[in-house]
Design an enzyme around this catalytic site. Structure first.
Site, PDB file in Angstrom:
ATOM      1  CG  ASN A 106      43.366  30.132 -64.059  1.00  0.00           C
ATOM      2  OD1 ASN A 106      44.224  29.405 -63.866  1.00  0.00           O
ATOM      3  ND2 ASN A 106      42.176  30.361 -65.235  1.00  0.00           N
ATOM      4  CB  THR A 107      47.775  32.864 -65.959  1.00  0.00           C
ATOM      5  OG1 THR A 107      48.317  32.993 -68.022  1.00  0.00           O
ATOM      6  CG2 THR A 107      48.682  31.282 -65.898  1.00  0.00           C
ATOM      7  CG  HIS A 108      42.050  31.287 -70.217  1.00  0.00           C
ATOM      8  ND1 HIS A 108      41.997  29.662 -69.673  1.00  0.00           N
ATOM      9  CD2 HIS A 108      41.722  31.546 -71.078  1.00  0.00           C
ATOM     10  CE1 HIS A 108      41.173  29.462 -70.995  1.00  0.00           C
ATOM     11  NE2 HIS A 108      41.274  30.340 -71.613  1.00  0.00           N
ATOM     12  CB  SER A 135      42.919  36.838 -69.064  1.00  0.00           C
ATOM     13  OG  SER A 135      42.450  36.853 -71.066  1.00  0.00           O
ATOM     14  CG  ASP A 144      38.609  29.867 -67.212  1.00  0.00           C
ATOM     15  OD1 ASP A 144      39.766  30.119 -66.938  1.00  0.00           O
ATOM     16  OD2 ASP A 144      39.357  28.853 -68.091  1.00  0.00           O
TER      17      ASP A 144
HETATM   18  C1  GAR Z   1      49.838  28.516 -69.556  1.00  0.00           C
HETATM   19  O1  GAR Z   1      49.194  28.664 -70.409  1.00  0.00           O
HETATM   20  C2  GAR Z   1      48.228  28.373 -68.656  1.00  0.00           C
HETATM   21  O2  GAR Z   1      47.349  29.461 -69.474  1.00  0.00           O
HETATM   22  C3  GAR Z   1      47.905  27.181 -69.240  1.00  0.00           C
HETATM   23  O3  GAR Z   1      48.268  26.007 -69.340  1.00  0.00           O
HETATM   24  C4  GAR Z   1      49.557  26.532 -69.656  1.00  0.00           C
HETATM   25  C5  GAR Z   1      50.890  26.296 -68.361  1.00  0.00           C
HETATM   26  O4  GAR Z   1      51.710  26.285 -69.369  1.00  0.00           O
HETATM   27  N1  GAR Z   1      46.175  27.762 -68.050  1.00  0.00           N
HETATM   28  C6  GAR Z   1      45.177  26.836 -68.784  1.00  0.00           C
HETATM   29  O5  GAR Z   1      44.941  26.296 -70.018  1.00  0.00           O
HETATM   30  C7  GAR Z   1      44.298  26.747 -67.551  1.00  0.00           C
HETATM   31  N2  GAR Z   1      42.808  26.924 -68.281  1.00  0.00           N
HETATM   32  P1  GAR Z   1      53.065  25.576 -68.019  1.00  0.00           P
HETATM   33  O6  GAR Z   1      52.238  24.316 -67.297  1.00  0.00           O
HETATM   34  O7  GAR Z   1      54.262  25.875 -68.696  1.00  0.00           O
HETATM   35  O8  GAR Z   1      53.193  27.153 -66.928  1.00  0.00           O
END
Ligand code: GAR
Length: 188
Positions: A106-108, A135, A144
């Site tokens: 997961n990317t956070h 992260s 997370d």
């Molecule tokens: C990203 O920044 C990701 O880290 C976040 O949503 C965004 C999606 O952007 N995720 C979270 O907050 C998960 N808890 P994207 O749709 O442009 O890739």
């Protein structure tokens, strides 16, 4: 190439970065399908790349367990070696974890363990931290809480809003995620 299924809920800029990096001849992974829990605008990146997409909405299922099972089945149909949550805004359940435990990342948009959850950027800004970031973690049953695979820092500016800060976080998040997926694929 190492097959990857990507799950999204939003605009899919991280998905787009994964797809763009795939054009390199030496890229060790291939995104084989993109799934979402809603009609996310980011699915357009997948369609443009000719990839199969599927939407598995929670509201279409009797309860969370049924949704989790349906999602796990939809992911498994593509036989991925890795599942990437790239802006997937729902907690994954036991069915997906059992099927792909240790193979979900997961990317956070915060420096975990600070500011977990759905509003990592907003919460960091509200707390007044001077440095935040992003992260990439291994997904476990917590929110997370999984093992940290990579992080990058971003300075908070006086004039930042959630949108401006999130945009600068995404700029470092995208290459970081690509790097982790490349590394995991190369190590397999
Ligand atoms: C990203 O920044 C990701 O880290 C976040 O949503 C965004 C999606 O952007 N995720 C979270 O907050 C998960 N808890 P994207 O749709 O442009 O890739």
């Amino acid at each position: 190439r190492f097959p990857v299924v990507v799950l999204i809920s939003g605009t899919g800029s991280n998905l787009a970065a994964l797809l763009a990096a795939e054009r390199a001849e030496d890229c060790p992974y291939a995104v084989v399908a993109v799934l979402a829990d809603r009609d996310a605008s980011g699915l357009e990146h997948a369609r443009a790349a000719g990839l199969p997409t599927e939407v598995v909405p929670l509201a279409d299922h009797a309860d969370r367990a049924a949704w989790d099972a349906a999602l796990a089945e939809a992911v498994a149909a593509h036989r991925p070696q890795l599942v990437v949550l790239a802006g997937f805004m729902k907690l994954v359940g036991p069915a997906l974890l059992e099927a792909f435990g240790g193979r979900i990342v997961n990317t956070h948009p915060a420096l975990l363990p600070s500011f977990p959850g759905a509003h990592g950027v907003r919460d960091a800004l509200a707390h007044g931290v001077r440095i935040t970031g992003c992260s990439v973690i291994e997904v476990d049953a917590g929110v997370d809480t999984g093992r940290i695979l990579a992080q990058a820092a971003v300075e908070v500016r006086e004039e930042d809003t959630e949108a401006t800060l999130h945009a600068r976080i995404k700029a470092v998040e995208q290459p970081l995620l690509v790097d982790v997926v490349r590394r995991l694929a190369a190590a397999s």
